[in-house]
Design an enzyme around this catalytic site. Sequence first.
Site, PDB file in Angstrom:
ATOM      1  CD  GLU A 214      -3.026  -0.977   0.225  1.00 46.70           C
ATOM      2  OE1 GLU A 214      -3.244   0.165  -0.238  1.00 46.70           O
ATOM      3  OE2 GLU A 214      -3.680  -1.974  -0.116  1.00 46.70           O
ATOM      4  CB  CYS A 252      -1.258   6.953   1.224  1.00 42.77           C
ATOM      5  SG  CYS A 252      -2.610   6.147   2.078  1.00 42.77           S
TER       6      CYS A 252
END
Lengths: 486, 555
Positions: A214, A252
């Site tokens: 991720e 993110c």
Amino acid sequence: MEPNLDDFEGELKELREIFNSGKTREASWRKSQLKGILSLLKEQEHDILKALHQDLGKHHVEAYRDEIGTVAKSANYALGNLKKWMSSKRAKLPLASFPSSAKLVPEPLGVVLIISSWNFPFGLSFEPIIGAIAAGNVVILKPSELAPQCSLALANTIHDYLDTTAIKVILGGRHVGEKLLQHRFDKIFFTGGASVGQFVMTAAARNLTPVTLELGGKCPAVVDFISSSWDRKIAIKIIIWGKFGVCAGQACIGIDYIITTKELASTLVELLKKYINKAFGYNPKVINSIAKIINKNHFSRLKELLDEPGVKSSIIYGGLPDDENLFMEPTILLDPPLDAAIMKEEIFGPLLPIITLGSIEDSVDFIKTRPKPLAIYGFTNNENLQKKMISETSSGSITFNDAIIHYAADTLPFGGVGGSGFGRYHGKYSFECFSHEKAVMVRGYLIDFGFRYPPWNNKKLQLLKSGLRYDYITLVLIKLGLKSKA
Amino acid sequence: MEALSPLREGPDPNEAAMDVAGDLSKSMIKFYRRYPSITHRQHRSFSLQIHASLCRLMLTITMASEEQVKNSTAPAMFDTEAANCLMKELRSTFLAGKTKSYEWRSSQLKSLLKMLEDSDKQICDALFSDLSKPEMEAYIHEIAMIKSSCKLALKKLKDWMKPEKAKTNLGTFPSSAEIVPEPLGVVLIISAWNYPLLLSVDPVIGAIAAGNAVVLKPSELAPAMSSLLAKLLGKYLDNSAIKVVEGAVPETSALLEQKWDKIFYTGNGRVARVVMAAAAKNLTPVVLELGGKSPVLVDSNIDLTVTARRIVSGKWGCNNGQACVAPDYIITTKQYAPVLIDSLKHHLVKFFGEDPMNSPDMSKVGHSRHFARLKKLLDDDKISGKIIHGGQTDKSNLKIAPTIVLDAPEDSLIMSEEIFGPLLPIVTVEKIEDGVEFINSRPKPLAAYLFTNTKQLKEEFVSNISAGGVVINDVTLHLMVDTLPFGGVGESGTGAYHGKFSFDAFSHKKAVLYRGFFGDAPARYPPYTPGKLRLLKALLDGSLFGIIRALFGFS
């Protein structure tokens, strides 16, 4: 203090034995652990919020929203769906393999390693842990050493609330991470930056361990002309929140930069300025409405981004760093040079470049020619533009007229593509991420066609040809000797 | 799938391959120690270092197998520069959006089907020349399988390409959401020699169906099929988006240096490690289709005739044991072993005659290196005197007779590595339940088979044994069912394909969320107040009642 990992192999062996004992496979165990997470979040809320304030200066409402509320929601969702997820699925079979049945049986992978990051220390640890537990695995968590209070809180609370024979937290820095990665796991789930991602995957290759990465990327927000002033106001609020309100841009899926048209730029800038003040007050540092930068390294990285020639002159709002408190003002930049680092690297901080293009459709090409981001945000009511963005750009996800919120949608897979990582989780996808879907086929003895077996002859070939075409009439005819060619 | 891909072909490539990851990790650790706070620029130079060390190791492997390369008949050298050009061309085709349209995908699949229909004679000839594969086997296991997967893809393509609606929750209300499949980009498929057509074309079908540009690297160990594939795919498919690169180690290394959007590898664990380490450099996701020792557990309360013939045809009738899902060894009880062995012998004679070495219905051993490896397994001192059937070898024709080995010790070679050939060890246990434990004490296989009529044993087997796939009362058959995902777990690989799963393997599932501006919950935005916190708690709980309470300022 770093733990001594010299006997980690022994510890790992114990964990493997726990897994082999079948304890973690029981639905009751999985449920009790998920409930444990819920009571942990409820009872330790105060400590969690305190740790988040110490490490990241997160306002408690923001912290609650992103790290407690969202996690509790996911745990509840997993609890509600666990039975359904764990049950096997029937698969259809062609008549040729009659009599038989087939199903897909989900099974846990074994001992899994979760490496989480500092920006959402609880959210990004518990979200995958929920999936790993729901799927029945033994879990080792290595939280980030860059948020030390949070990591400590994680270790303590997990120790108190969860089954420590099967769920372990290992604290430590890069050194410990490296040591851990020398061992064999059945899955590695990593959240963080691309360079460490490469390292993790390279280490995983040694044991053929599957990985989920991720990562992040530069997530653009495309802002089109929005006619209704009400809509426009909300869009601006969302953008400000999606940039500065999520761990000060250290997320993110935070908005990295804005793309808009030359025409719209000046109005947009005015609105942004106005609402930044409304949202965070004239002195956000004092009233603590924006998180701080995690550490000195990141702080100086952000300063370097701003110091580059051409970039500095493009600052139209904010830009003042406070070294002592590691606090960076919300900053807006208009058209910084595209070859500057600020437009090449993921910013991961409260700096918001605005790129202006001739027409809003050009944004598609702009995004297409850059690495695939984790998320794309489109603020537009133009359906054609929406369609064009969906079909021509590639990214982990696209959200229209909102930001960040897809993170909380359990029914949507969350994960990157290309430079933003691979593998997906959240909701059912978290369960699948930590499961192997085993194909199971059960046959009977009743009917067994001789034409499956050698010695081969032409008749058998014809029979097989028709059998494989599911042409059962011809098959019967050949069998009875009434037809010679399929 | 123990299909030896090029990189294995050297005197000592195994260790070199194993070292690649280790070497990289070490240099990474060193680098990070030196620069605790790494900047972008440092990272870039670091990446170059990795690249260099990877190339160096690849070179080591290459040199180790120089001898083999010299003998190979690769027509033109495919080097890094050629790979760069190839990638550039395919990237531009992909970015132009050509491969994304439904029309392109279906036209390519149709041509592929036509190719198979026009050339089944050539295909059978190539398979015979590479592997002496009987026509029947060539037909069932290769041609017919791909045809049906091609037809399935054509029939279902529209469905597969459709976005999938996703429910949304109260927290994101009002909104709608969907999951849109999109192609990954330019993908590399490296296939194996044992089913050189099937294992090449089957993933290509998935890659095309998902709308990708594809490079196929067939195995150089099945040279006739490799060149046939290059010729046929060149003739029938769109060359601006689908390419075949033939070759061995240097070609594969050159390919692996490129940045792919997915690498799909079929072969063995050693090369898989090299492939994955190379992929890590560019964060490329991989599918690894490997093999393993797939066990067959045989209970005593079974239909012996059907069981024996299913095992015999699965072991010796599928490319002579050289299949990734072939039964590797049998576990049965001490008591039942003699009965089972008699029946296996009986069916061996029935299927392949008294002189199986000359039976036209049996494939030969793939190539001479592989033959030598099998011979070594047979010559192992630990199993001397334990060969109870067969054992004859014919080096000049690369033939080995169907061989049964009884009670080979656990540390013998034949019980430690994937056999991938016509040798069948039989392990005996006291109670049949011990078999489950035996299987569980070893690495996870690609497939696990059980013959029994006991319901309880079936359930225990399914729930306790971890394997890519499980078949009860038959062998290898799950491979032919396109509604089942085919792939390994643990040592037998990662990722799955076949049917819709092939499409998924080469697609990214993009989450798309549409929101309106109406009904926005201001609780999400700063400035934060206690009221907002209450509302948030209620929203995330999904409790309507709580939301109303919070909105009216109660609680």
